[in-house]
Write an enzyme that holds these catalytic residues in place. Structure first.
Site, PDB file in Angstrom:
ATOM      1  N   LYS A 115      13.716   3.392  -4.897  1.00 50.48           N
ATOM      2  CA  LYS A 115      13.352   2.635  -6.100  1.00 50.48           C
ATOM      3  C   LYS A 115      13.944   3.258  -7.349  1.00 50.48           C
ATOM      4  CE  LYS A 115       9.667  -0.043  -4.353  1.00 50.48           C
ATOM      5  NZ  LYS A 115       8.310  -0.482  -4.304  1.00 50.48           N
ATOM      6  N   LYS A 197      14.366  -3.560   6.145  1.00 54.47           N
ATOM      7  CA  LYS A 197      13.071  -4.164   6.468  1.00 54.47           C
ATOM      8  C   LYS A 197      12.805  -5.404   5.608  1.00 54.47           C
ATOM      9  CE  LYS A 197       9.489  -2.492   3.463  1.00 54.47           C
ATOM     10  NZ  LYS A 197       8.117  -2.181   3.218  1.00 54.47           N
ATOM     11  N   LYS A 200       8.706  -8.148   0.492  1.00 60.45           N
ATOM     12  CA  LYS A 200       8.321  -9.177  -0.455  1.00 60.45           C
ATOM     13  C   LYS A 200       9.019  -8.989  -1.790  1.00 60.45           C
ATOM     14  CE  LYS A 200       3.602  -7.412  -0.426  1.00 60.45           C
ATOM     15  NZ  LYS A 200       3.348  -6.068  -0.935  1.00 60.45           N
TER      16      LYS A 200
HETATM   17  P1  AMP Z   1       3.354  -3.459   1.287  1.00 59.95           P
HETATM   18  O1  AMP Z   1       3.922  -4.823   1.349  1.00 59.95           O
HETATM   19  O2  AMP Z   1       4.385  -2.438   0.942  1.00 59.95           O
HETATM   20  O3  AMP Z   1       2.100  -3.350   0.491  1.00 59.95           O
HETATM   21  O4  AMP Z   1       2.948  -3.105   2.790  1.00 59.95           O
HETATM   22  C1  AMP Z   1       1.686  -3.408   3.333  1.00 59.95           C
HETATM   23  C2  AMP Z   1       1.673  -3.131   4.810  1.00 59.95           C
HETATM   24  O5  AMP Z   1       2.579  -4.013   5.494  1.00 59.95           O
HETATM   25  C3  AMP Z   1       2.096  -1.722   5.198  1.00 59.95           C
HETATM   26  O6  AMP Z   1       1.325  -1.288   6.306  1.00 59.95           O
HETATM   27  C4  AMP Z   1       3.527  -1.888   5.575  1.00 59.95           C
HETATM   28  O7  AMP Z   1       3.967  -0.879   6.449  1.00 59.95           O
HETATM   29  C5  AMP Z   1       3.498  -3.248   6.251  1.00 59.95           C
HETATM   30  N1  AMP Z   1       4.814  -3.887   6.178  1.00 59.95           N
HETATM   31  C6  AMP Z   1       5.451  -4.316   5.063  1.00 59.95           C
HETATM   32  N2  AMP Z   1       6.648  -4.853   5.362  1.00 59.95           N
HETATM   33  C7  AMP Z   1       6.775  -4.754   6.714  1.00 59.95           C
HETATM   34  C8  AMP Z   1       7.793  -5.141   7.641  1.00 59.95           C
HETATM   35  N3  AMP Z   1       8.914  -5.717   7.243  1.00 59.95           N
HETATM   36  N4  AMP Z   1       7.567  -4.894   8.951  1.00 59.95           N
HETATM   37  C9  AMP Z   1       6.435  -4.313   9.370  1.00 59.95           C
HETATM   38  N5  AMP Z   1       5.437  -3.929   8.550  1.00 59.95           N
HETATM   39  C10 AMP Z   1       5.600  -4.141   7.234  1.00 59.95           C
END
Ligand code: AMP
Ligand code: TRP
Length: 332
Positions: A115, A197, A200
């Site tokens: 980031k 990965k 969002k």
């Molecule tokens: P975040 O969107 O960063 O708040 O992530 C929330 C949860 O979703 C965390 O446990 C991340 O590891 C999981 N996560 C987010 N993106 C992915 C992805 N592309 N594949 C698997 N897990 C994800």
């Protein structure tokens, strides 16, 4: 005496609309664990504000994330569902832990490095301190297990180090938490660049499927998903796009990649992609309907997050008081 259940803590940031990656990598695994554990599932709004948020969007998404938890099958009577900023102990514990976190540990974090490369000097100190706040989230609840996607493993290691550091500096206080990274859905990849990965925060909407995407949009995005010129449905690292679509099927259906490969022998990508889209639509349609219903009943959601904050505060405050006392702060 009844055995005390082990504790799970996890959370998702309301920093963007949730993706299929969040659903398969996080929420769907939580559902499998909720009967065996005492679970705290949090909407981590304080983490979301480490990058700039439009206030109205943040409010809308915070409630939507809570609604998605419930609509996906998280039982709000058995588990504690709450909003991070409603339990001030998180911010307070975070400061106490910040004072024993090393700059080196924070600046070495992959997510921070990525980031800060993108944002340059305008990166907030919040983004640097983000993993310490995450450690506070986890440690306040005597958490045994933290179900997350693979990308969070490094942050969890810091939470473990901070717990041990505090325990050694004072006396045993924190449970040292373990990561729980499920085999399926651990890393759902970007549909346009399948070596990254699915996130969002991507600028290209074709690279992710949102939990709330309509069937038409899902069909369009899957049909545009990047594959390769090999033309055979195989599960190998040489075909990351196809591999990712197979992973998506397996995470939804609970099947093995070999089974998927077998059932597409002799078929092309067009048939395969059509099926992938329908499998996703079938999984998400009931969730979407329930989310819409819940968002139409704000009083019900309010009831849940208020009760959740009360339950969470009770546990969190006990741990916070212990920390303060051991550090040498005078109880008031
Ligand atoms: P975040 O969107 O960063 O708040 O992530 C929330 C949860 O979703 C965390 O446990 C991340 O590891 C999981 N996560 C987010 N993106 C992915 C992805 N592309 N594949 C698997 N897990 C994800
Ligand atoms: N940092 C996590 C993510 O982006 C979200 C999070 C915040 C979290 N606090 C947590 C996850 C505590 C698990 C436990 O995915």
């Amino acid at each position: 005496m009844e055995d005390k259940k082990k504790v799970i803590f996890s959370g998702i940031q309301p920093s963007g609309d949730l993706t299929l990656g969040n659903y398969l990598g996080a929420i769907k695994n939580w559902i499998k664990l909720q009967d065996q554990y005492d679970c705290f599932f949090c909407v981590v709004d304080l983490h979301a504000i480490t990058v700039k948020q439009v206030p109205a969007d943040l409010r809308r998404r915070t409630l939507e994330v809570l609604a998605i938890y419930i609509a996906s099958g998280i039982d709000c009577d058995k588990n504690t569902l709450f909003i991070q900023s409603h339990v001030p102990a998180h911010s307070e514990a975070s400061w106490l832990l910040t004072c024993s976190t090393y700059m080196g540990e924070l600046s070495r974090m992959t997510q921070f490095k990525d980031k800060s490369q993108k944002m340059g000097d305008s990166i907030s100190a919040g983004l640097l301190n983000y993993p310490t706040l995450m450690a506070a989230d986890i440690l306040l609840y005597n958490t045994n297990l933290v179900p997350v996607g693979k990308d969070q493993k490094q942050h969890l290691e810091l939470a473990r180090d901070l717990a041990q550091r505090f325990n050694n500096a004072y006396s045993p206080t924190f449970v040292v938490p373990e990561p729980y990274i499920a085999d399926t859905g651990a890393k759902i990849m970007d549909l346009q660049e399948p070596t990254k990965k699915m996130s969002k925060s991507s600028d290209n909407p074709n690279s992710f499927i949102l939990i709330m995407d309509s069937p038409e949009v899902i069909r369009k995005k899957i049909s545009r998903a990047v594959t390769d010129s090999i033309g055979v449905v195989n599960y190998t690292n040489d075909q990351p796009g196809v591999k990712n679509l197979i992973d998506i099927i397996c995470a939804i259906k609970g099947c093995a990649p070999e089974d998927v490969v077998k059932s597409y022998q002799g078929k092309g990508y067009a048939d395969f992609k059509k099926d992938v889209a329908e499998i996703i639509i079938e999984e998400l349609t009931p969730v979407q309907a329930k989310v819409k219903e819940l968002l139409g009943n704000k009083n019900y959601l309010e009831d849940i997050y208020k009760k959740g904050a009360e339950k969470a505060s009770y546990v969190a405050l006990k741990t916070l008081r212990k920390m303060q006392k051991k550090i040498g702060l005078i109880p008031r």
